[in-house]
Design an enzyme around this catalytic site. Structure first.
Site, PDB file in Angstrom:
ATOM      1  N   SER A  30      -5.975   1.460 -19.480  1.00  0.00           N
ATOM      2  CA  SER A  30      -4.674   0.905 -19.123  1.00  0.00           C
ATOM      3  C   SER A  30      -4.546  -0.568 -19.499  1.00  0.00           C
ATOM      4  O   SER A  30      -3.427  -1.070 -19.637  1.00  0.00           O
ATOM      5  CB  SER A  30      -4.409   1.086 -17.626  1.00  0.00           C
ATOM      6  OG  SER A  30      -5.486   0.590 -16.857  1.00  0.00           O
ATOM      7  N   ASP A  71      -3.686  -5.511  -7.272  1.00  0.00           N
ATOM      8  CA  ASP A  71      -4.131  -5.320  -8.650  1.00  0.00           C
ATOM      9  C   ASP A  71      -4.612  -6.641  -9.239  1.00  0.00           C
ATOM     10  O   ASP A  71      -3.819  -7.521  -9.569  1.00  0.00           O
ATOM     11  CB  ASP A  71      -2.982  -4.757  -9.490  1.00  0.00           C
ATOM     12  CG  ASP A  71      -3.394  -4.430 -10.925  1.00  0.00           C
ATOM     13  OD1 ASP A  71      -4.543  -4.721 -11.297  1.00  0.00           O
ATOM     14  OD2 ASP A  71      -2.555  -3.873 -11.669  1.00  0.00           O
ATOM     15  N   HIS A  99      -5.225  -5.651 -14.087  1.00  0.00           N
ATOM     16  CA  HIS A  99      -4.219  -5.751 -15.137  1.00  0.00           C
ATOM     17  C   HIS A  99      -3.592  -7.143 -15.124  1.00  0.00           C
ATOM     18  O   HIS A  99      -3.928  -7.976 -14.285  1.00  0.00           O
ATOM     19  CB  HIS A  99      -3.166  -4.660 -14.952  1.00  0.00           C
ATOM     20  CG  HIS A  99      -3.744  -3.282 -14.962  1.00  0.00           C
ATOM     21  ND1 HIS A  99      -4.097  -2.605 -13.796  1.00  0.00           N
ATOM     22  CD2 HIS A  99      -4.070  -2.464 -15.977  1.00  0.00           C
ATOM     23  CE1 HIS A  99      -4.601  -1.426 -14.112  1.00  0.00           C
ATOM     24  NE2 HIS A  99      -4.600  -1.317 -15.429  1.00  0.00           N
TER      25      HIS A  99
END
Length: 420
Positions: free
Chosen positions: A143, A386, A389
């Site tokens: 990702s 998160d 990312h």
């Protein structure tokens, strides 16, 4: 037709080569003067245009030495950034849309990477698309690879939005076409790079249990890349998941699998085997004539706990180089990538293969402020913070600066080879 250079001396050839290289790289700014960035070239949301680029920061210095290490440096203030917003780019995934979900600070958007020994021009979308005209690029990995591709699409949106030419609706395997430039950009989902089967959707870690076949490269990408001019490979964070390891179709161990009579093997073992298999597969692809780029590990920045134990990333400024250091698991994964890259590069030279290293590790280690944290979802949603990312726009946009420089250098190498 034979090139008319053989009658000149070696020094004369070198001089002519230098002149030609400078001319070729210099033509791009002539075709696209930097103060000509018309807003109507954006095909969507034309009324909401990102700030204009500053010409003085966009000039390409053709005198920069190719030997400059663009990956060692520091973050410096860049008040004209960002070059797109979440309103001008429609390709931002919700989990990286930090501005939409209320991130209160914006200074994290206003930094650029400054190498220690030279300048790294800020990404120019017109010039980039000229360089990749009639070419193709595939991004392969997890990702974070998708995060990188979306960053690139957003940066290029100043010029053109691509057309989706995917063979299937699966979001994990997308292919886009920049029709004006005949440039193809694709993403292939392969978070381990090697063949994988999900053995249990939950598993002992509650994030799935995976069977990894460490000596088999994932055919989802190996069967697709032979026609690409560039590929970017990466893998990293998924190796922390619970997995069972196989070699020669025999189970050799696992990581936190909880299975009886199965040897616990540390993560670096699987990581090294996977990258060795991946890079060997490229060297064995006879019809792949492109450039294979290994993008190094981008560390996470959880503080105060692990990702599932309340860890968060709340800093609002980059680190300076003396405030942090690569260590522990991140250091080991980086070391493995560089070691396996060098071995594959040496083998590839004998086969006419081209390997390059996109070394993003140091730059991203210094950016604890660039993650979504809790700003990738609404406050009432039960989602962990998160710190893996990267916000869009955000620090990951600097990867396009690196990539543009690498592609330009590749063009010069290609010209040198033709003139030999």
């Amino acid at each position: 037709m034979e090139l008319p250079f053989r009658k000149y001396s070696t020094s004369a050839q070198r001089f002519i080569l230098l002149v030609l290289a400078v001319m070729v790289m210099g033509l791009i700014p002539l075709y696209h003067p930097l103060n000509w960035y018309p807003g109507d070239l954006v095909t969507r949301n034309p009324s909401e245009i990102s700030p204009k680029y500053h010409a003085e920061e966009q000039k390409i210095d053709n005198k920069e030495p190719e030997t400059c290490d663009i990956f060692s440096g520091k973050w410096v203030w860049n008040p004209v950034a960002p070059y797109y917003t979440n309103m001008t780019c429609t390709e931002i995934h919700e989990h990286q849309n930090c501005l939409k979900y209320g991130r209160p600070d914006s200074d994290f958007l206003k930094w650029r990477w400054k190498p220690n020994g030279c300048e790294l021009p800020i990404f120019n979308p017109f010039q980039f698309l000229d360089v990749v005209r009639n070419k193709s690029l595939a991004v392969i990995g997890d990702s974070v690879a998708r995060n990188q591709m979306q960053s690139l699409i957003c940066l290029l949106s100043r010029v053109e939005y691509p057309v989706d030419v995917s063979d299937k609706p699966d979001q994990s395997f997308k292919k886009y076409k920049y029709t004006t430039y005949n440039f193809t950009l694709a993403i292939y989902w392969s978070p381990f790079l090697v063949s994988t089967k999900e053995a249990d959707a939950d598993g002992p870690c509650h994030t799935g249990l995976y069977n990894l076949y460490l000596d088999e490269a994932d055919e989802k990408w190996t069967t697709q890349i032979e026609g690409y001019d560039y590929i970017i490979l990466n893998a990293g964070h998924w190796f922390a998941r619970c997995s069972v390891y196989f070699e020669n179709n025999q189970r050799v161990g696992c990581r936190y699998c909880g299975l009886p009579n199965v040897t616990e093997i540390p993560l670096p073992y699987a990581y090294q085997r996977a990258f060795r298999t991946t890079l060997k597969a490229i060297n064995n692809l006879e019809n792949f004539k492109g450039v294979a780029i290994l993008r190094t590990f981008a560390p996470s920045h959880y503080e105060g706990g692990d990702w599932n134990k309340g860890g968060d990333c709340v800093r609002t400024r980059p680190y300076s180089s003396n405030e942090t250091a690569l260590e522990g698991q991140s250091l080991e994964q980086y070391r493995i990538q560089v070691e396996e890259f060098k071995a594959a590069e040496n083998e590839g030279k004998m086969k006419g293969k081209r390997f390059r290293l996109l070394d993003t590790t140091q730059a991203m280690l210094l950016r604890p402020d660039g993650h979504p944290s809790k700003y990738g979802h609404w406050p009432n949603e039960n989602v962990v913070n998160d710190c893996v990312h990267w916000c869009l726009p955000g620090p990951i946009d600097s990867w396009a600066d690196f990539l543009f420089r690498m592609f330009k250098m590749e063009g010069i190498r290609s010209l040198e080879k033709k003139l030999q």
